[in-house]
Design a protein around this motif. Structure first.
Motif, PDB file in Angstrom:
ATOM      1  N   PHE A  98       0.835  -1.201   0.000  1.00  0.00           N
ATOM      2  CA  PHE A  98       0.000   0.000   0.000  1.00  0.00           C
ATOM      3  C   PHE A  98       0.874   1.257   0.000  1.00  0.00           C
ATOM      4  CE2 PHE A  98      -2.323   3.428   2.027  1.00  0.00           C
ATOM      5  CZ  PHE A  98      -3.558   3.378   1.407  1.00  0.00           C
ATOM      6  N   ILE A  99       1.887   1.272   0.857  1.00  0.00           N
ATOM      7  CA  ILE A  99       2.784   2.433   0.953  1.00  0.00           C
ATOM      8  C   ILE A  99       3.528   2.652  -0.367  1.00  0.00           C
ATOM      9  CG2 ILE A  99       4.880   3.303   2.076  1.00  0.00           C
ATOM     10  CD1 ILE A  99       3.865   1.855   4.637  1.00  0.00           C
ATOM     11  N   LEU A 100       3.969   1.538  -0.985  1.00  0.00           N
ATOM     12  CA  LEU A 100       4.711   1.634  -2.241  1.00  0.00           C
ATOM     13  C   LEU A 100       3.789   1.830  -3.445  1.00  0.00           C
ATOM     14  CD1 LEU A 100       7.367  -1.203  -1.662  1.00  0.00           C
ATOM     15  CD2 LEU A 100       7.673   1.277  -1.402  1.00  0.00           C
ATOM     16  N   PRO A 103       0.178  -1.680  -7.663  1.00  0.00           N
ATOM     17  CA  PRO A 103      -1.172  -2.016  -8.135  1.00  0.00           C
ATOM     18  C   PRO A 103      -1.461  -3.499  -7.884  1.00  0.00           C
ATOM     19  CG  PRO A 103       0.064  -0.806  -9.793  1.00  0.00           C
ATOM     20  CD  PRO A 103       1.042  -1.211  -8.746  1.00  0.00           C
ATOM     21  N   PRO A 104      -2.705  -3.852  -7.569  1.00  0.00           N
ATOM     22  CA  PRO A 104      -3.879  -2.988  -7.408  1.00  0.00           C
ATOM     23  C   PRO A 104      -4.238  -2.791  -5.926  1.00  0.00           C
ATOM     24  CG  PRO A 104      -4.608  -5.232  -7.711  1.00  0.00           C
ATOM     25  CD  PRO A 104      -3.096  -5.280  -7.587  1.00  0.00           C
ATOM     26  N   VAL A 105      -3.226  -2.765  -5.050  1.00  0.00           N
ATOM     27  CA  VAL A 105      -3.476  -2.849  -3.615  1.00  0.00           C
ATOM     28  C   VAL A 105      -4.362  -1.717  -3.103  1.00  0.00           C
ATOM     29  CG1 VAL A 105      -2.381  -2.833  -1.343  1.00  0.00           C
ATOM     30  CG2 VAL A 105      -1.381  -4.167  -3.213  1.00  0.00           C
ATOM     31  N   ARG A 106      -4.067  -0.477  -3.488  1.00  0.00           N
ATOM     32  CA  ARG A 106      -4.876   0.634  -2.981  1.00  0.00           C
ATOM     33  C   ARG A 106      -6.314   0.559  -3.485  1.00  0.00           C
ATOM     34  NH1 ARG A 106      -0.922   6.027  -2.821  1.00  0.00           N
ATOM     35  NH2 ARG A 106       0.662   5.094  -1.448  1.00  0.00           N
ATOM     36  N   MET A 128      -6.006 -10.556 -10.345  1.00  0.00           N
ATOM     37  CA  MET A 128      -5.762  -9.283  -9.651  1.00  0.00           C
ATOM     38  C   MET A 128      -4.305  -8.833  -9.723  1.00  0.00           C
ATOM     39  SD  MET A 128      -8.169  -9.778  -6.268  1.00  0.00           S
ATOM     40  CE  MET A 128      -7.924  -8.103  -5.700  1.00  0.00           C
ATOM     41  N   GLY A 129      -3.601  -9.255 -10.749  1.00  0.00           N
ATOM     42  CA  GLY A 129      -2.234  -8.774 -10.915  1.00  0.00           C
ATOM     43  C   GLY A 129      -1.260  -9.409  -9.937  1.00  0.00           C
ATOM     44  N   PHE A 312       5.969 -11.023  -5.346  1.00  0.00           N
ATOM     45  CA  PHE A 312       6.417  -9.636  -5.244  1.00  0.00           C
ATOM     46  C   PHE A 312       7.910  -9.506  -5.519  1.00  0.00           C
ATOM     47  CE2 PHE A 312       2.959 -10.170  -2.016  1.00  0.00           C
ATOM     48  CZ  PHE A 312       1.961  -9.675  -2.833  1.00  0.00           C
ATOM     49  N   VAL A 313       8.656 -10.582  -5.255  1.00  0.00           N
ATOM     50  CA  VAL A 313      10.078 -10.584  -5.611  1.00  0.00           C
ATOM     51  C   VAL A 313      10.223 -10.507  -7.127  1.00  0.00           C
ATOM     52  CG1 VAL A 313      12.196 -11.968  -5.606  1.00  0.00           C
ATOM     53  CG2 VAL A 313      10.791 -11.814  -3.529  1.00  0.00           C
ATOM     54  N   TYR A 314       9.385 -11.284  -7.823  1.00  0.00           N
ATOM     55  CA  TYR A 314       9.362 -11.172  -9.290  1.00  0.00           C
ATOM     56  C   TYR A 314       8.144 -11.896  -9.822  1.00  0.00           C
ATOM     57  CZ  TYR A 314      10.440 -11.651 -14.217  1.00  0.00           C
ATOM     58  OH  TYR A 314      10.366 -11.598 -15.579  1.00  0.00           O
ATOM     59  N   ASN A 315       7.476 -11.277 -10.773  1.00  0.00           N
ATOM     60  CA  ASN A 315       6.348 -11.884 -11.467  1.00  0.00           C
ATOM     61  C   ASN A 315       6.498 -11.601 -12.955  1.00  0.00           C
ATOM     62  OD1 ASN A 315       3.495 -11.662 -12.757  1.00  0.00           O
ATOM     63  ND2 ASN A 315       3.160 -12.862 -10.902  1.00  0.00           N
ATOM     64  N   HIS A 316       6.464 -12.650 -13.750  1.00  0.00           N
ATOM     65  CA  HIS A 316       6.707 -12.528 -15.190  1.00  0.00           C
ATOM     66  C   HIS A 316       5.760 -11.536 -15.859  1.00  0.00           C
ATOM     67  CE1 HIS A 316       7.653 -13.714 -19.304  1.00  0.00           C
ATOM     68  NE2 HIS A 316       6.357 -13.895 -19.513  1.00  0.00           N
ATOM     69  N   PHE A 317       4.504 -11.501 -15.396  1.00  0.00           N
ATOM     70  CA  PHE A 317       3.495 -10.673 -16.059  1.00  0.00           C
ATOM     71  C   PHE A 317       3.387  -9.269 -15.475  1.00  0.00           C
ATOM     72  CE2 PHE A 317       1.972 -15.095 -16.560  1.00  0.00           C
ATOM     73  CZ  PHE A 317       1.973 -15.165 -17.948  1.00  0.00           C
ATOM     74  N   HIS A 318       3.762  -9.096 -14.213  1.00  0.00           N
ATOM     75  CA  HIS A 318       3.424  -7.848 -13.534  1.00  0.00           C
ATOM     76  C   HIS A 318       4.618  -7.058 -12.996  1.00  0.00           C
ATOM     77  CE1 HIS A 318      -0.636  -9.292 -13.905  1.00  0.00           C
ATOM     78  NE2 HIS A 318      -0.355 -10.367 -13.196  1.00  0.00           N
TER      79      HIS A 318
END
Length: 378
Positions: A98-100, A103-106, A128-129, A312-318
């Motif tokens: 959220f702080i960073l 998307p799409p957390v907020r 949801m990404g 969150f460390v790495y995602n091929h699509f996002h």
């Protein structure tokens, strides 16, 4: 059954490592992979959760049922211990994202905070990404809301039929989603319809029901449990069944077909049932050496963090061009251009980074908080 001094079943950490390893493998080689290793890993987690929480709840029920305030004590301890283990790191990650402004957390904060990501995905028939993988944690949390009531109020001699009905309902629900959502004139559904059948909590009941059955067998039919899980060949048979379902699904022209949408989870659950039951009894030989290897045990112990952090460390699509891991790869390729596009190298780097992040989280955040569970022992 091999346990440590605290009664922890040693080989189950190795099973956790297998499950999270399958998820990571699926996501790391997504460019070339056509086999649903990730779905298999998640299903193994579901069966394992069903076994462990049912075992805990059944034992707790024996101590509290019929005593003054028994249900309140039973439920309170379970929910507090689950809260201590699951919530802190989950909400820490949500807060950081959220702080960073990842998307799409907020935009979807309420769904994330209330463990409703699987409901959002099913309602909107879309993913949801970067927070896609949190759907399975939502399923587990929703199961935790009603399983304690199921275990406490249903007599143990009637629990197996109830679990059986749960499993049958789950299969029928996926079949209903498949047949009601078929594209006219075809024998397959869209990705959206498959998503509903994949992430909806009732559509996952067969996995948890098999885990619950295993716990019931171990506690109340120990001779049957030993007889059933004392050999390793049923594990291979379960694996063969899963392979045959994958072969059947891949032999059909369209990807979201009957075996994939309806049967895959059931067969994955049966394999997980066999694997976990055998691990509870204790594999022998090379499999025991693997599951009891200190590295596997450690990675199994931090598997919750590995699962939470890996996307969150790495995602091929996002993971966009400014993502830290993507920038690290660009820097490496400046000096060693021959490595660019090497999937094996990239997978090794991502795995190393994920283990590092999960290890820091475990030792400096999760483990100290987890120690509070000792105050609420069953």
């Amino acid at each position: 059954m091999r346990t440590n001094s605290e009664g922890h079943i040693i080989q189950l950490d190795g099973v956790r490592f297998i499950a999270v390893g399958l998820v990571l493998l699926d996501h790391l080689i997504v460019e070339i992979n056509i086999i649903p290793f990730g779905a298999l890993g998640v299903t193994i987690f579901f069966v394992l959760s069903g076994f462990l929480i049912s075992r805990i709840l059944l034992k707790s029920k024996e101590k509290t049922y019929g005593t003054p305030g028994g249900f309140k004590k039973y439920l309170r301890k379970f929910l507090i211990r689950r809260t201590i283990r699951i919530f802190p790191v989950y909400y820490l990650i949500i807060a950081i994202l959220f702080i960073l402004n990842v998307p799409p957390v907020r935009d979807k904060l309420a769904w994330l905070a209330l463990y409703g990501t699987n409901i959002y995905i099913a309602l909107h028939k879309t993913w949801m990404g970067s927070v896609d993988h949190l759907w399975s944690l939502a399923v587990e949390e929703q199961v935790y809301l009603f399983f304690p009531f199921l275990i406490f109020f249903i007599p143990k001699n009637k629990l197996v039929p109830v679990l059986g009905l749960m499993g049958i309902f789950s299969i029928l629900l996926r079949a209903y989603i498949f047949y009601s959502g078929r594209i006219p004139g075809t024998n397959f559904v869209t990705m959206g319809e498959w998503t509903v059948a994949y992430v909806s909590t009732p559509a996952c009941f067969d996995s948890f029901a098999l885990g619950g059955l295993m716990a019931w067998m171990q506690l109340y039919k120990s001779e049957l449990f030993v007889k059933f899980f004392n050999k390793s060949w049923p594990v291979l048979l379960g694996l063969l069944g899963w392979v045959l379902v994958q072969w059947w699904a891949k032999s059909l022209a369209q990807p979201f077909n009957f075996p994939y949408v309806v049967l895959d989870r059931t067969m994955s659950s049966i394999f997980g049932f066999m694997l976990i039951g055998r691990a509870v009894m204790g594999f022998k030989g090379w499999m025991a050496a693997f599951l009891e290897n200190p590295v596997c045990i450690y990675l199994g112990k931090i598997s919750y963090g590995l699962y939470l952090y890996h996307n969150f460390v790495y995602n091929h699509f996002h993971s966009g061009p400014m993502h830290p891991t993507v920038r690290l790869f660009r820097k490496i390729y400046q000096y060693v251009p021959s490595l660019e596009g090497n999937i094996a190298f990239e997978a090794m780097v991502v795995v190393a980074l994920t283990i590092m992040v999960a290890s820091v989280s475990w030792h400096f955040f999760e483990k100290p908080i987890n120690a509070l569970k000792d105050k609420y022992a069953y």
